[in-house]
Each structure stands twice: as C-alpha cells, then as structure tokens.
Enzyme design. Structure first.
Site, PDB file in Angstrom:
ATOM      1  N   ARG A  64      41.605  51.742  72.971  1.00 54.28           N
ATOM      2  CA  ARG A  64      40.559  51.238  73.424  1.00 54.28           C
ATOM      3  C   ARG A  64      40.900  50.051  74.378  1.00 54.28           C
ATOM      4  O   ARG A  64      41.398  49.129  74.256  1.00 54.28           O
ATOM      5  CB  ARG A  64      39.779  50.833  72.061  1.00 54.28           C
ATOM      6  CG  ARG A  64      38.676  49.834  72.469  1.00 54.28           C
ATOM      7  CD  ARG A  64      38.088  49.298  71.004  1.00 54.28           C
ATOM      8  NE  ARG A  64      37.104  48.449  71.123  1.00 54.28           N
ATOM      9  CZ  ARG A  64      35.679  48.748  71.297  1.00 54.28           C
ATOM     10  NH1 ARG A  64      35.438  50.060  71.004  1.00 54.28           N
ATOM     11  NH2 ARG A  64      34.799  47.764  71.386  1.00 54.28           N
ATOM     12  N   HIS A 107      32.781  56.148  77.149  1.00 52.15           N
ATOM     13  CA  HIS A 107      32.924  55.817  75.553  1.00 52.15           C
ATOM     14  C   HIS A 107      32.540  57.038  74.780  1.00 52.15           C
ATOM     15  O   HIS A 107      31.562  57.178  74.123  1.00 52.15           O
ATOM     16  CB  HIS A 107      31.812  54.846  75.121  1.00 52.15           C
ATOM     17  CG  HIS A 107      32.364  54.124  73.865  1.00 52.15           C
ATOM     18  ND1 HIS A 107      33.307  54.544  73.176  1.00 52.15           N
ATOM     19  CD2 HIS A 107      31.741  53.115  73.108  1.00 52.15           C
ATOM     20  CE1 HIS A 107      33.318  54.082  71.918  1.00 52.15           C
ATOM     21  NE2 HIS A 107      32.538  53.196  72.057  1.00 52.15           N
ATOM     22  N   GLN A 130      32.009  57.679  70.795  1.00 49.86           N
ATOM     23  CA  GLN A 130      30.824  57.126  70.327  1.00 49.86           C
ATOM     24  C   GLN A 130      29.650  57.931  70.515  1.00 49.86           C
ATOM     25  O   GLN A 130      28.934  58.223  69.840  1.00 49.86           O
ATOM     26  CB  GLN A 130      30.229  55.781  71.265  1.00 49.86           C
ATOM     27  CG  GLN A 130      29.033  55.413  70.973  1.00 49.86           C
ATOM     28  CD  GLN A 130      28.940  54.811  69.542  1.00 49.86           C
ATOM     29  OE1 GLN A 130      29.622  53.981  69.161  1.00 49.86           O
ATOM     30  NE2 GLN A 130      27.912  55.260  68.752  1.00 49.86           N
ATOM     31  N   ASP A 149      22.179  49.446  74.655  1.00 46.24           N
ATOM     32  CA  ASP A 149      23.518  48.921  74.377  1.00 46.24           C
ATOM     33  C   ASP A 149      23.353  47.343  74.956  1.00 46.24           C
ATOM     34  O   ASP A 149      22.373  46.984  75.703  1.00 46.24           O
ATOM     35  CB  ASP A 149      24.466  49.614  75.184  1.00 46.24           C
ATOM     36  CG  ASP A 149      25.992  49.393  74.963  1.00 46.24           C
ATOM     37  OD1 ASP A 149      26.027  48.529  73.838  1.00 46.24           O
ATOM     38  OD2 ASP A 149      26.861  49.417  75.808  1.00 46.24           O
ATOM     39  N   CYS A 195      24.593  51.605  69.698  1.00 48.34           N
ATOM     40  CA  CYS A 195      26.108  51.922  69.350  1.00 48.34           C
ATOM     41  C   CYS A 195      26.715  50.867  68.525  1.00 48.34           C
ATOM     42  O   CYS A 195      27.775  50.783  68.157  1.00 48.34           O
ATOM     43  CB  CYS A 195      26.796  52.194  70.630  1.00 48.34           C
ATOM     44  SG  CYS A 195      27.141  50.872  71.788  1.00 48.34           S
ATOM     45  N   ARG A 224      30.179  57.777  63.116  1.00 49.73           N
ATOM     46  CA  ARG A 224      31.571  57.547  63.971  1.00 49.73           C
ATOM     47  C   ARG A 224      32.808  57.853  63.240  1.00 49.73           C
ATOM     48  O   ARG A 224      33.803  58.512  63.608  1.00 49.73           O
ATOM     49  CB  ARG A 224      31.847  56.075  64.347  1.00 49.73           C
ATOM     50  CG  ARG A 224      30.781  55.508  65.221  1.00 49.73           C
ATOM     51  CD  ARG A 224      31.120  55.882  66.509  1.00 49.73           C
ATOM     52  NE  ARG A 224      32.786  55.810  66.990  1.00 49.73           N
ATOM     53  CZ  ARG A 224      33.053  54.425  67.617  1.00 49.73           C
ATOM     54  NH1 ARG A 224      32.153  53.491  67.798  1.00 49.73           N
ATOM     55  NH2 ARG A 224      34.093  54.316  67.905  1.00 49.73           N
TER      56      ARG A 224
END
Length: 338
Positions: free
Chosen positions: A134, A161, A164, A251, A291, A319
């Site tokens: 990450r 991402h 996700q 987001d 998210c 997730r």
C-alpha cells in the site's frame, strides 16, 4: 418387528434444510492467477475476474471452512500509507486461509530512502511467498514486482486501487445482480478509484460514468485505453448523470498527501456531495457505495452512509472475502519452503 417411520417424522425430515456445500482439499477450484502479480484489475482477464468473484462469494457463504489452502505460506504487508481495512482484511484473510501475514510500516523499511526498493524486494523474496504493498507511487509496485520472484499485490497506489474494486463488484452483484450494462456512476475526484472503476468497465461491461469538476478528471491514458478496448465510459461534470444510476459511488475529495491542496479542492467540489436527497435520484433499487474512510461534511454525510440504499458496510466486509479469493488464486499452488 421393525417399525416404519411415522408420517410426522417423515414430514419433519423432509423439511430439514439442505446441508451447505463445504469444500475439501480435493474440491477446490484451480487457481487462475498462480504466481502472478496483481498490480491492476487489468492484470486479470474477464474469465479470471469471474473466477475470483465466484470464489469470494463461495467464501462468504462459508464453503471454505474446512480447508487451509495457504497453510505454511507467508505474506509481507508493506505500508507507506495508513490503513484500517487493507491491513485488517489481508492479515485476517491470510490467517483464515492457514497462512501468516507480517506487517511492515514505512518507518521500519523506508522504501527508497533507507533501502532501495529493489533491495527490499530481493530480501523479502527470500523469506516470504508474496508481497502486498500500500504505497504512494504505482512505480514502487512495479519496481517491487520487477525484482521479486514472488507475486506482488497492489493494496493501493496513487494510480489504482484494484483490490477495493474486487470488493465493490462483489457487493454490486450481491445487490443489483449481473453488472453488464448496469450504470455505475462515480462522483468526485478522478483519483485511483476512478481509474480502477474504468478498468472494471473494460472487464465487466458495466456502463461507467465519471462525474467530476473540470480539472479533476481521471488519468487520460487510462481513459483512452478503455475507449480503445470498447468500454462504455462517459466523462462529465454534469450532476444530472446521477439520475437513474444503479450504483452511485464516491470517495474522498482530499487523499493522503493532498492536504495542502485541501481548500482549493473543497471549493471545486461544492455541489458534488452525496446526500440522502441525491440518493433519491438514483434507481429505486440502486445502491450507494463508498470505499471509506469517509470525510463527513465533504464528499458525503452520515445520513447517506446510513441510508437504506447504502451498502457501504457490506462493501467493507467484502474486502475480506474478495481479498481472500485473490490470495487463493495468486498463491494457492505454492508449497511451503520449510
């Protein structure tokens, strides 16, 4: 004398629910990405994505309780950015599949500062069976993948991402059904989530619309590549695109590392906040996704994430299931080294 079962007992037996299907080590599906990197959703084919999502749904139904396909395997979790969902779900996911995860913060490693990224990769490949990063830069993930013999998974970068989006599309399928032709409307900053939504449009046939102010569009190369591949992608600043959406997604306006640009971004995104009133404009059976983490008062409000159309916390749960499925399909054919 043998007594026959009474009609009552027969009826009772007939009403018992069917036993759930449980996988055994011999009934597991073949891993479709064995040993490969997952740096982008486009690292999968539509058929491979379908296999991962089917496995995620099977895992969520509890059909993998009796098997530990990653027994004896280890995954390094590299974090340049803070994390709640990514860290917890990869760690718990490895444990539930029989493996082990080790979390390494940037303070401990110093990717590119304390040590060259290539040296980190060459060290980790001697100890672990996979690497999840990450990170700030997509380039860092490619450098890790170029120098590590073990698979590398993108847990988030400035560009994409992809993990996700696996959870997102699992959630969409659970609630609105097959995604081909469905209207997925993303509203807000044209960031890594927007880029990955465009990639999923390529893979799934979803009708993806990105609604963002002028000057905050998604990556141009990502957009042009999707159009070249025949994806249905619309880019607009018109909020009318929200009307009738099957999925409305947002987001944060200000991602980690963009804090100094916060005031300008808040001004630019006025009117793009997802509220309960906006959710009344989407399809009657439409859903709202985010998210997380949410910056309440900016891109959305608590009344939206708690709205009947919200599936935000189902999405967060997924997730775990989606990433477990990915881990299996990437690492499921590996054998412990010891």
């Amino acid at each position: 004398m043998t007594r026959s079962a009474s009609p009552k007992s027969k009826s009772k037996k007939a009403q018992q629910p069917p036993q759930p299907f449980l996988h055994t080590p011999d009934s597991l599906p073949a891993p479709v990405m064995a040993g490969r990197d997952f740096l982008s959703n486009l690292d999968t084919s539509p058929e491979e994505l379908r296999a991962i999502l089917d496995t995620a749904a099977s895992m969520k139904r509890g059909e993998w309780r009796n098997v530990k396909p990653l027994q004896g395997l280890s995954l390094a979790l590299l974090f340049e950015k803070a994390s709640l969902r990514t860290r917890t779900t990869f760690d718990v996911g490895m444990y539930q599949l029989g493996g082990h995860a080790i979390t390494l913060s940037n303070q401990e490693i110093g990717l590119g500062t304390r040590e060259r990224v290539s040296d980190v990769a060459r060290n980790l490949e001697r100890w672990v069976d996979g690497i999840m990063g990450r990170v700030y830069l997509q380039h860092t993930l490619h450098e890790l993948a170029d120098h590590a013999e073990v698979p590398v998974i993108n847990g988030l970068s400035d560009m994409l991402h992809p993990v996700q989006l696996l959870a997102d599309y699992q959630t969409i399928e659970e609630t609105v059904g097959p995604v081909q032709g469905k209207r997925v409307v993303y509203i807000g900053d044209g960031n890594n989530l927007a880029n990955s939504h465009i990639h999923m449009g390529v893979l799934t046939g979803a009708d993806v619309t990105i609604v963002t102010p002028v000057g905050f569009e998604p990556n141009g190369a990502v957009l042009m590549d999707a159009v070249r591949r025949g994806a249905s992608v619309t880019l607009t600043s018109d909020l009318a695109a929200v009307d009738g959406a099957d999925v409305l997604y947002t987001d944060v306006w200000i991602s980690m590392g963009q804090e100094e640009d916060g005031a300008r971004r808040r001004r630019a995104f006025q009117g793009y906040q997802v509220t309960p009133q906006m959710l009344e404009r989407i399809a009657p059976q439409g859903i709202f996704l985010h998210c997380l983490p949410a910056h309440y008062g900016e891109e959305t409000v608590p009344e939206a994430t708690e709205h009947p159309k919200s599936r935000v916390f189902d999405q967060a749960e997924n997730r775990l299931h989606a990433q477990k499925a990915l881990l299996y399909h990437v690492m499921g054919q590996m054998k412990p080294r010891w």
